[in-house]
Design a protein around this motif. Structure first.
Motif, mmCIF file in Angstrom:
data_model
loop_
_atom_site.group_PDB
_atom_site.id
_atom_site.type_symbol
_atom_site.label_atom_id
_atom_site.label_comp_id
_atom_site.label_asym_id
_atom_site.label_seq_id
_atom_site.Cartn_x
_atom_site.Cartn_y
_atom_site.Cartn_z
ATOM 1 N N ARG A 1 0.842 -1.185 0.000
ATOM 2 C CA ARG A 1 0.000 0.000 0.000
ATOM 3 C C ARG A 1 0.879 1.237 0.000
ATOM 4 O O ARG A 1 1.793 1.352 0.820
ATOM 5 C CB ARG A 1 -0.958 -0.012 1.195
ATOM 6 C CG ARG A 1 -0.316 -0.040 2.556
ATOM 7 C CD ARG A 1 -1.375 -0.048 3.646
ATOM 8 N NE ARG A 1 -2.079 -1.307 3.664
ATOM 9 C CZ ARG A 1 -1.680 -2.360 4.367
ATOM 10 N NH1 ARG A 1 -0.588 -2.281 5.090
ATOM 11 N NH2 ARG A 1 -2.347 -3.469 4.343
ATOM 12 N N LEU A 2 0.580 2.162 -0.935
ATOM 13 C CA LEU A 2 1.375 3.373 -1.103
ATOM 14 C C LEU A 2 2.875 3.064 -1.101
ATOM 15 O O LEU A 2 3.366 2.401 -1.979
ATOM 16 C CB LEU A 2 1.013 4.386 -0.008
ATOM 17 C CG LEU A 2 -0.399 4.993 -0.115
ATOM 18 C CD1 LEU A 2 -0.605 6.020 0.971
ATOM 19 C CD2 LEU A 2 -0.652 5.602 -1.469
ATOM 20 N N CYS A 133 -6.613 -5.303 -7.125
ATOM 21 C CA CYS A 133 -6.680 -3.956 -6.559
ATOM 22 C C CYS A 133 -7.762 -3.934 -5.487
ATOM 23 O O CYS A 133 -8.945 -4.062 -5.784
ATOM 24 C CB CYS A 133 -7.001 -2.928 -7.650
ATOM 25 S SG CYS A 133 -7.115 -1.226 -7.022
ATOM 26 N N SER A 134 -7.343 -3.774 -4.250
ATOM 27 C CA SER A 134 -8.286 -3.829 -3.133
ATOM 28 C C SER A 134 -8.735 -2.456 -2.638
ATOM 29 O O SER A 134 -9.657 -2.356 -1.844
ATOM 30 C CB SER A 134 -7.657 -4.610 -1.977
ATOM 31 O OG SER A 134 -6.386 -4.091 -1.658
ATOM 32 N N SER A 135 -8.072 -1.395 -3.093
ATOM 33 C CA SER A 135 -8.485 -0.052 -2.696
ATOM 34 C C SER A 135 -8.021 0.941 -3.756
ATOM 35 O O SER A 135 -6.867 0.892 -4.190
ATOM 36 C CB SER A 135 -7.877 0.316 -1.336
ATOM 37 O OG SER A 135 -8.299 1.602 -0.937
ATOM 38 N N CYS A 146 -5.190 3.031 -8.374
ATOM 39 C CA CYS A 146 -5.169 2.017 -7.335
ATOM 40 C C CYS A 146 -4.131 2.395 -6.274
ATOM 41 O O CYS A 146 -2.977 2.681 -6.601
ATOM 42 C CB CYS A 146 -4.833 0.644 -7.938
ATOM 43 S SG CYS A 146 -4.991 -0.717 -6.769
ATOM 44 N N ILE A 147 -4.548 2.414 -5.011
ATOM 45 C CA ILE A 147 -3.632 2.796 -3.933
ATOM 46 C C ILE A 147 -3.280 1.610 -3.032
ATOM 47 O O ILE A 147 -2.454 1.732 -2.134
ATOM 48 C CB ILE A 147 -4.216 3.939 -3.076
ATOM 49 C CG1 ILE A 147 -5.568 3.526 -2.484
ATOM 50 C CG2 ILE A 147 -4.342 5.203 -3.889
ATOM 51 C CD1 ILE A 147 -6.149 4.547 -1.528
#
Length: 237
Positions: A1-2, A133-135, A146-147
């Motif tokens: 994530r990020l 892609c979950s978020s 996508c983040i």
């Protein structure tokens, strides 16, 4: 994530076998690591420690403080419950500040579940299904960036179980499901009987149970190099 990749491998997981944790049992099986129910003895031991007469102190997280055996509670806290050995209090201001900080770093840190998965990977217990892609950032209902990506894996309690599942599924034509909805179930009795175990490549498993033999040539070379010093030192080397 990020900026943080939580899909990593922790080699320490290879040491968390049943034998390593208990001193007995199999070094090839990781039931204790896999099943939190097997760790109830740790929780029970911690409770006994915290409520014993010889221990005192406090612990605070998200504005909630647990104080043991008469330890003073933070100023401004609201007492929620007390027992003979235990007191629980709450500080709303502390909670607010902690929550803000937690939200700020949550997208750049790994949670306990991801850390545990990393140890399972280090023990070679998992089969990767895929990534999705979950978020994402949405504009008018459409994902524009996508983040957070999530990788799905099926993990087992031993390397042998993982190998049998991987190769057995291939023989039976069974898939692993989609990354978003992985199929990690085991085999039925009929499916297990249909697997031709003679065709399974268990080289990885055999290598894990064969003892590592010493390098004879290296041992001889080391002994030859020490021999002159032993001779000149009259046996003291």
């Amino acid at each position: 994530r990020l900026l943080k990749n939580c899909c990593y491998t922790d080699g320490a997981g290879a040491h968390f076998t049943n034998q390593s944790l208990f001193g007995i049992g199999s070094r090839l099986v990781f039931d204790i690591l896999m099943n939190s129910g097997n760790r109830e003895f740790i929780t029970q031991g911690a409770k006994a420690l915290l409520t014993s007469g010889g221990f005192s102190g406090s612990y605070t997280t998200f504005g909630v403080t647990v104080a043991v055996n008469g330890t003073a509670l933070p100023a401004g806290s609201i007492t929620l419950a007390t027992t003979e050995h235990l007191a629980i209090a709450f500080n709303p201001w502390s909670l607010a500040m902690t929550a803000v900080m937690y939200i700020a770093v949550s997208m750049m840190s790994c949670n306990a579940g991801e850390g545990k998965l990393a140890m399972k990977e280090g023990a070679q217990l998992c089969h990767t299904i895929g990534t999705w892609c979950s978020s994402c950032i949405r504009v008018l209902g459409k994902c524009v960036s996508c983040i957070e990506h999530t990788t799905s894996k099926c993990c087992f309690n031993s390397r042998l179980a993982r190998m049998i599942n991987e190769q057995g599924r291939a023989q039976l034509g069974m898939g692993w499901g989609a990354p978003k909805n992985p199929a990690c179930s085991g085999f039925s009795v009929d499916q297990l009987q249909s697997i031709d175990f003679a065709k399974l490549d268990l080289t990885e498993f055999y290598a894990s149970i064969v003892p590592t033999l010493p390098n004879v040539a290296a041992v001889k070379d080391a002994a030859a190099q020490r021999a002159p010093a032993c001779y000149l030192g009259r046996g003291k080397c």
